[in-house]
Design an enzyme around this catalytic site. Structure first.
Site, PDB file in Angstrom:
ATOM      1  N   ASP A  17     -60.626 -34.657 -20.617  1.00 17.67           N
ATOM      2  CA  ASP A  17     -59.404 -35.476 -20.532  1.00 17.67           C
ATOM      3  C   ASP A  17     -58.299 -34.792 -19.732  1.00 17.67           C
ATOM      4  O   ASP A  17     -58.206 -33.563 -19.720  1.00 17.67           O
ATOM      5  CB  ASP A  17     -58.915 -35.774 -21.961  1.00 17.67           C
ATOM      6  CG  ASP A  17     -57.879 -36.879 -21.992  1.00 17.67           C
ATOM      7  OD1 ASP A  17     -57.825 -37.684 -21.034  1.00 17.67           O
ATOM      8  OD2 ASP A  17     -57.119 -36.942 -22.968  1.00 17.67           O
ATOM      9  N   ASN A  65     -62.575 -47.308 -22.108  1.00 17.51           N
ATOM     10  CA  ASN A  65     -62.000 -47.051 -20.783  1.00 17.51           C
ATOM     11  C   ASN A  65     -62.097 -48.255 -19.832  1.00 17.51           C
ATOM     12  O   ASN A  65     -61.437 -48.275 -18.786  1.00 17.51           O
ATOM     13  CB  ASN A  65     -62.631 -45.810 -20.133  1.00 17.51           C
ATOM     14  CG  ASN A  65     -62.159 -44.497 -20.745  1.00 17.51           C
ATOM     15  OD1 ASN A  65     -62.920 -43.534 -20.834  1.00 17.51           O
ATOM     16  ND2 ASN A  65     -60.905 -44.423 -21.176  1.00 17.51           N
TER      17      ASN A  65
HETATM   18  C1  IPE Z   1     -61.184 -40.026 -23.965  1.00 18.63           C
HETATM   19  O1  IPE Z   1     -60.036 -39.955 -23.205  1.00 18.63           O
HETATM   20  C2  IPE Z   1     -62.328 -40.503 -23.121  1.00 18.63           C
HETATM   21  C3  IPE Z   1     -62.754 -39.578 -22.073  1.00 18.63           C
HETATM   22  C4  IPE Z   1     -62.241 -38.425 -21.784  1.00 18.63           C
HETATM   23  C5  IPE Z   1     -63.871 -40.039 -21.304  1.00 18.63           C
HETATM   24  P1  IPE Z   1     -58.989 -41.153 -23.135  1.00 18.63           P
HETATM   25  O2  IPE Z   1     -57.947 -40.708 -22.167  1.00 18.63           O
HETATM   26  O3  IPE Z   1     -59.675 -42.418 -22.863  1.00 18.63           O
HETATM   27  O4  IPE Z   1     -58.427 -41.178 -24.632  1.00 18.63           O
HETATM   28  P2  IPE Z   1     -57.041 -41.756 -25.174  1.00 18.63           P
HETATM   29  O5  IPE Z   1     -56.870 -43.123 -24.603  1.00 18.63           O
HETATM   30  O6  IPE Z   1     -55.976 -40.805 -24.717  1.00 18.63           O
HETATM   31  O7  IPE Z   1     -57.188 -41.716 -26.663  1.00 18.63           O
HETATM   32  C1  IPE Z   2     -60.173 -38.514 -18.485  1.00 12.38           C
HETATM   33  O1  IPE Z   2     -58.936 -38.400 -17.860  1.00 12.38           O
HETATM   34  C2  IPE Z   2     -61.147 -39.331 -17.687  1.00 12.38           C
HETATM   35  C3  IPE Z   2     -61.444 -40.646 -18.267  1.00 12.38           C
HETATM   36  C4  IPE Z   2     -61.028 -41.072 -19.424  1.00 12.38           C
HETATM   37  C5  IPE Z   2     -62.291 -41.542 -17.510  1.00 12.38           C
HETATM   38  P1  IPE Z   2     -57.823 -39.516 -17.998  1.00 12.38           P
HETATM   39  O2  IPE Z   2     -57.983 -40.476 -16.884  1.00 12.38           O
HETATM   40  O3  IPE Z   2     -57.808 -40.096 -19.365  1.00 12.38           O
HETATM   41  O4  IPE Z   2     -56.519 -38.653 -17.760  1.00 12.38           O
HETATM   42  P2  IPE Z   2     -55.119 -38.827 -18.493  1.00 12.38           P
HETATM   43  O5  IPE Z   2     -55.362 -38.731 -19.949  1.00 12.38           O
HETATM   44  O6  IPE Z   2     -54.586 -40.159 -18.068  1.00 12.38           O
HETATM   45  O7  IPE Z   2     -54.301 -37.687 -17.964  1.00 12.38           O
HETATM   46 MG    MG Z   3     -56.852 -39.542 -21.094  1.00 15.00          MG
END
Ligand code: IPE
Ligand code: IPE
Ligand code: MG
Length: 237
Positions: A17, A65
């Protein structure tokens, strides 16, 4: 490579993340963050192999997602194709076994084929196993396992009272994979976001402020060192 005086966990899981915030800080589009995150995956997967980690499970895309903009989702899917192909080259070279956890049927036919080929081609490798969670949700995984068991009961192949923790585990994507001892979440968030709900019952969580694209081998060393300072009791004293 850093010296590890403590134990190296057999199974490490990572919620990859912080890609979006990494890009935002640099004034780049979110997709650039996902590209940098894919590089971090390659770096850390290789490092895990040199440490002797047997299983690495990474959360790449959750069932939630899909709520993101169509532009971001299609950008992520395109990158996945490209980076998986590169990861597969590493895989052949280093005898890494790939498995995919999640409902792949919602992915493009090309991406599904890439995943299926990778699983089939690496099925006999045993150096290290990477479980790549794609369109994965912990609740979804448990619901699917329950449906499969219920179907077998309805077909007369199983009795309801046969269901045990071990049997339910065997219907999960993670069948035959030991539970992770250590789950790492970079990016500063302190929640599971639907990752490995069943398997994490007694996992040690390490939350870190570093954003995933910046994650380095030394950060993994720090998480393992923290894991070694924990006192795991499993309900005992
Ligand atoms: C969790 O991260 C999913 C992945 C890293 C693939 P998210 O960014 O989707 O989680 P939330 O929305 O902050 O809980
Ligand atoms: C994790 O990074 C990747 C996916 C969830 C696909 P994020 O895209 O959630 O990154 P932040 O949390 O917005 O920084
Ligand atoms: Mg995230």
């Amino acid at each position: 490579m850093a010296e590890h005086s403590g134990q190296i966990p057999c199974h490490i899981a990572i919620i990859m993340d912080g890609n979006g915030r990494w890009a935002k800080r640099r004034g780049l589009p979110r997709t650039a963050g996902h590209a940098a995150g894919a590089e971090a995956f390659r770096r850390i997967a290789n490092y895990c192999r040199t440490l002797g980690v047997k299983y690495l499970t990474v959360y790449a895309f959750s069932t939630e997602n899909w709520k993101r903009s169509a532009e971001e989702v299609s950008g992520i899917m395109k990158l996945l194709g490209k980076y998986l192909e590169e990861a597969l080259e590493d895989m052949e070279k280093n005898h890494v076994r790939f498995r995919f956890f999640g409902d792949l049927s919602r992915l493009s036919p090309a991406l599904q084929k890439l995943c299926q080929d990778a699983q089939a081609r690496s099925a006999d490798y045993s150096e290290v196993q990477v479980n790549f969670c794609l369109n994965y949700g912990g609740r979804d995984e448990i619901v699917r396992a329950s449906q499969r068991f219920a179907e077998e009961v309805a077909a007369g192949k199983r009795q309801p009272e046969e269901l045990t923790e071990e049997l339910l585990s065997s219907y999960l994507y993670s069948a035959n994979v030991p539970d992770p001892e250590l789950i790492i979440r970079p990016s500063g968030e302190m929640r599971t976001s639907n990752f490995l709900l069943w398997q994490s019952a007694y996992s040690e969580y390490v939350f870190m402020d570093v954003l995933w694209p910046d994650f380095q081998p030394k950060d993994l060393d720090a998480a393992i060192a923290e894991y070694n300072r924990r006192n795991r009791r499993f309900g005992g004293v």
